[in-house]
Design a protein around this motif. Structure first.
Motif, mmCIF file in Angstrom:
data_model
loop_
_atom_site.group_PDB
_atom_site.id
_atom_site.type_symbol
_atom_site.label_atom_id
_atom_site.label_comp_id
_atom_site.label_asym_id
_atom_site.label_seq_id
_atom_site.Cartn_x
_atom_site.Cartn_y
_atom_site.Cartn_z
ATOM 1 N N GLU A 196 0.838 -1.211 0.000
ATOM 2 C CA GLU A 196 0.000 0.000 0.000
ATOM 3 C C GLU A 196 0.872 1.261 0.000
ATOM 4 N N HIS A 197 1.998 1.198 0.712
ATOM 5 C CA HIS A 197 2.842 2.391 0.841
ATOM 6 C C HIS A 197 4.075 2.352 -0.070
ATOM 7 N N GLU A 198 4.082 1.378 -1.000
ATOM 8 C CA GLU A 198 5.144 1.255 -2.001
ATOM 9 C C GLU A 198 6.533 1.059 -1.398
ATOM 10 N N TYR A 199 6.580 0.136 -0.449
ATOM 11 C CA TYR A 199 7.868 -0.312 0.085
ATOM 12 C C TYR A 199 8.066 -1.775 -0.297
ATOM 13 N N ALA A 200 9.321 -2.196 -0.270
ATOM 14 C CA ALA A 200 9.611 -3.631 -0.367
ATOM 15 C C ALA A 200 9.822 -4.156 1.049
ATOM 16 N N VAL A 201 9.745 -5.484 1.210
ATOM 17 C CA VAL A 201 10.052 -6.094 2.509
ATOM 18 C C VAL A 201 11.230 -7.053 2.337
ATOM 19 N N ALA A 202 11.993 -7.211 3.425
ATOM 20 C CA ALA A 202 13.129 -8.139 3.393
ATOM 21 C C ALA A 202 13.172 -8.868 4.729
ATOM 22 N N HIS A 226 23.989 -12.655 9.066
ATOM 23 C CA HIS A 226 25.316 -13.203 8.749
ATOM 24 C C HIS A 226 25.622 -13.010 7.269
ATOM 25 N N GLY A 227 24.556 -12.875 6.496
ATOM 26 C CA GLY A 227 24.754 -12.669 5.059
ATOM 27 C C GLY A 227 24.300 -11.279 4.636
ATOM 28 N N ALA A 228 24.377 -10.316 5.546
ATOM 29 C CA ALA A 228 23.831 -8.982 5.246
ATOM 30 C C ALA A 228 24.553 -8.317 4.086
ATOM 31 N N THR A 229 23.759 -7.625 3.271
ATOM 32 C CA THR A 229 24.309 -6.760 2.223
ATOM 33 C C THR A 229 23.482 -5.475 2.273
ATOM 34 N N ASP A 230 23.919 -4.451 1.536
ATOM 35 C CA ASP A 230 23.128 -3.224 1.592
ATOM 36 C C ASP A 230 21.908 -3.273 0.667
ATOM 37 N N ALA A 231 21.621 -4.450 0.110
ATOM 38 C CA ALA A 231 20.439 -4.583 -0.758
ATOM 39 C C ALA A 231 19.145 -4.316 -0.004
ATOM 40 N N ILE A 232 19.172 -4.471 1.304
ATOM 41 C CA ILE A 232 17.908 -4.310 2.047
ATOM 42 C C ILE A 232 17.637 -2.844 2.405
ATOM 43 N N ASN A 233 18.522 -1.952 2.033
ATOM 44 C CA ASN A 233 18.295 -0.532 2.346
ATOM 45 C C ASN A 233 16.937 -0.071 1.815
ATOM 46 N N GLY A 234 16.213 0.654 2.646
ATOM 47 C CA GLY A 234 14.921 1.200 2.210
ATOM 48 C C GLY A 234 13.764 0.231 2.333
ATOM 49 N N THR A 235 14.010 -1.011 2.752
ATOM 50 C CA THR A 235 12.912 -1.984 2.881
ATOM 51 C C THR A 235 12.360 -1.981 4.303
#
Ligand SMILES: Cc1cc2nc3c(=O)[nH]c(=O)nc-3n(C[C@H](O)[C@H](O)[C@H](O)COP(=O)(O)OP(=O)(O)OC[C@H]3O[C@@H](n4cnc5c(N)ncnc54)[C@H](O)[C@@H]3O)c2cc1C
Length: 453
Positions: A63-69, A75-84
């Motif tokens: 509804e608010h145009e966000y992605a979820v992660a 342990h496998g974090a990357t910056d791909a989740i920024n903004g989610t």
């Protein structure tokens, strides 16, 4: 961008779990991952308590145009989740063991140490890796390189079913029969295809485990690595050896004789008894007296501690590369570039022996598939202050250049750190994963740490 205070309040009304917003006092602690060097910046964080919380968050996100992660531990974090909107699954801790069926169903927050403990004494096991702190689900989505993998293959290929919430916010049970392509993608393609609530994994036989760590002064590194290559050249699938060069920190938790020293070590796990294992390990026994000899019968509950990896969040910069071989020349190159005793900022080199069932293709496999490279080399350094990151990164590149003749150019999803997808999946696997992603999540609402783009 973070959620506004009003949006955070609205989300709080929709879920039972705790919602942490950017204005909360513990925001910085909450947004950090196990991988401390990844300064991840989600939009908000939800500690989900069940599938309904996940579904409500996904609908809110749409509804608010966000992605979820999903990120259980990072342990496998990357910056791909920024903004989610980041979903913490640590409260999903159910473990249901069905010994008669030979399966276990685990919640998405179950860590290996808890599953290993639950199965100890049953004679059965799942396929745990080196670290008890990682989650079974996060690990299996990315393949899963286990101590027992030479005998039984990658953990992803033992998953029988996933319960997930899909990109539309609906619960779905995914099996080979229900949706063969999605089932294939989830078993090794990562966390891009749905938010997993629980997974059902087949158990394998592991009635006896013998193993542990042997440590020698670094002067014996050449002999140890030679013995390692000699044994691994003909080892049965029941035996797994990992060889190490380690610069142990000068800190109290390291036993006095090893503190602040470069050492060489071998970790062993054998699915069988002591007598058979020791026969196979004869070349290692011919080397000088070890500084420490930890080989013994190992309860399943202790398997996740053999490699003595840190549970606490760590500012480490690590690289992993698959090797086509590890011969005498590679050994020379490694010893030259590691230069134990020098002031190298790298403190860890680990060579894992693979082959066996890892290399055996099967058409029932998921996206994790099989791979033929017989060794994985992991190496890296700690970056205690950001100014040191450049020196560690440069040293990593130096090792890669020196070992280039043996590096296959491919790495494994669970060990990826910034590599393009082309270095992780074969072109046909990538295309197939993209097709599944396009079908189940065309608006890219679900974001994994390695997006399928
Ligand atoms: C010290 C150390 C040792 C390791 N040893 C091994 C090893 O021996 N073998 C091996 O194979 N790997 C190993 N790994 C890699 C590890 O398996 C991965 O980092 C994996 O991601 C699990 O970590 P995690 O549980 O913290 O998951 P996270 O890092 O928190 O999550 C990783 C990704 O998994 C996906 N994900 C997780 N949960 C869900 C969910 N519920 N729904 C949808 N997607 C989800 C998401 O895409 C997420 O970004 C090791 C890593 C470290 C740091």
């Amino acid at each position: 961008m973070t959620l506004s205070a009003a949006q955070v309040e609205k989300l709080r009304k929709l879920v039972d779990g705790r919602v942490v917003g950017a204005d909360d006092p513990d925001w910085d602690a909450e947004r950090s991952a196990w991988h401390l060097l990844v300064d991840q910046r989600p939009a908000t964080i939800v500690h989900v308590t069940d599938a309904d919380d996940i579904a409500a968050t996904i609908r809110f996100a749409r509804e608010h145009e966000y992605a979820v992660a999903a990120q259980p531990g990072g342990h496998g974090a990357t910056d791909a989740i920024n903004g989610t909107i980041l979903l913490r699954t640590g409260d999903l801790t159910s473990i249901d063991v069905d010994l008669a069926e030979g399966v276990v169903r685990v919640g998405a927050g179950v860590r290996w140490r808890d599953l290993n403990a639950a199965l100890t004494g049953t004679g059965l096991s799942s396929l745990p890796g080196s670290n008890g702190d990682t989650t079974v689900v996060g690990y299996a989505l990315g393949g899963g390189l286990s101590w027992f993998g030479r005998k039984y293959g990658q953990a992803a290929n033992t998953v029988r079913a996933f319960e997930l919430v899909n990109a539309d916010g609906y619960q779905q049970r995914v099996t080979r029969e229900a949706d063969p392509e999605l089932f294939w993608a989830l078993r090794g393609g990562g966390g891009e295809f749905g938010i997993i609530v629980s997974a059902e994994l087949e158990l394998v036989l592991a009635p006896q485990i013998y193993g542990g760590r042997m440590v020698w002064p670094v002067e014996h590194a050449r002999d140890v690595l030679r013995a390692f290559t000699e044994i691994t050249a003909n080892a049965p699938d029941e035996l797994t050896l990992w060889a190490w060069l380690l610069n142990l920190p000068d800190l109290p938790f390291v036993p006095e004789p090893l503190r602040g020293k470069w050492v060489t070590a071998v970790d062993a796990v054998y699915l069988g008894n002591e007598e058979e294992a020791e026969k196979l390990l004869t070349p290692l026994r011919a080397i000088a007296e070890p500084l420490d000899d930890g080989l013994a019968s190992v309860p399943l509950s202790a398997v996740g501690t053999i490699a003595q990896e840190p549970d606490d969040p760590t500012p480490g910069l690590l690289k992993s590369v698959l090797l086509n071989s590890f011969d005498e020349e590679a050994l020379d190159a490694l010893l030259e570039v590691t230069a134990p005793g020098s002031a190298s900022p790298l403190f860890l080199f680990e060579i894992r022996h693979l082959s066996g069932a890892f290399a055996r293709a099967d058409e029932g496999h998921g996206a994790a598939g099989s791979f033929e490279e017989p060794y994985l080399l992991l190496f890296g350094g700690i970056v205690p202050v950001p100014e040191l990151a450049g020196a560690v990164a440069a040293a990593i590149e130096g090792v890669k250049a020196k070992l280039a003749p043996w590096i296959s150019g491919r790495t494994l999803l669970n060990f990826a750190s910034g590599e393009p997808l082309a270095d992780i999946f074969a072109p046909e696997v990538r295309d197939r994963l993209r097709a599944v992603k396009q079908r189940v999540d065309p608006q890219a609402v679900i974001r994994g740490n390695h997006p399928i783009v």
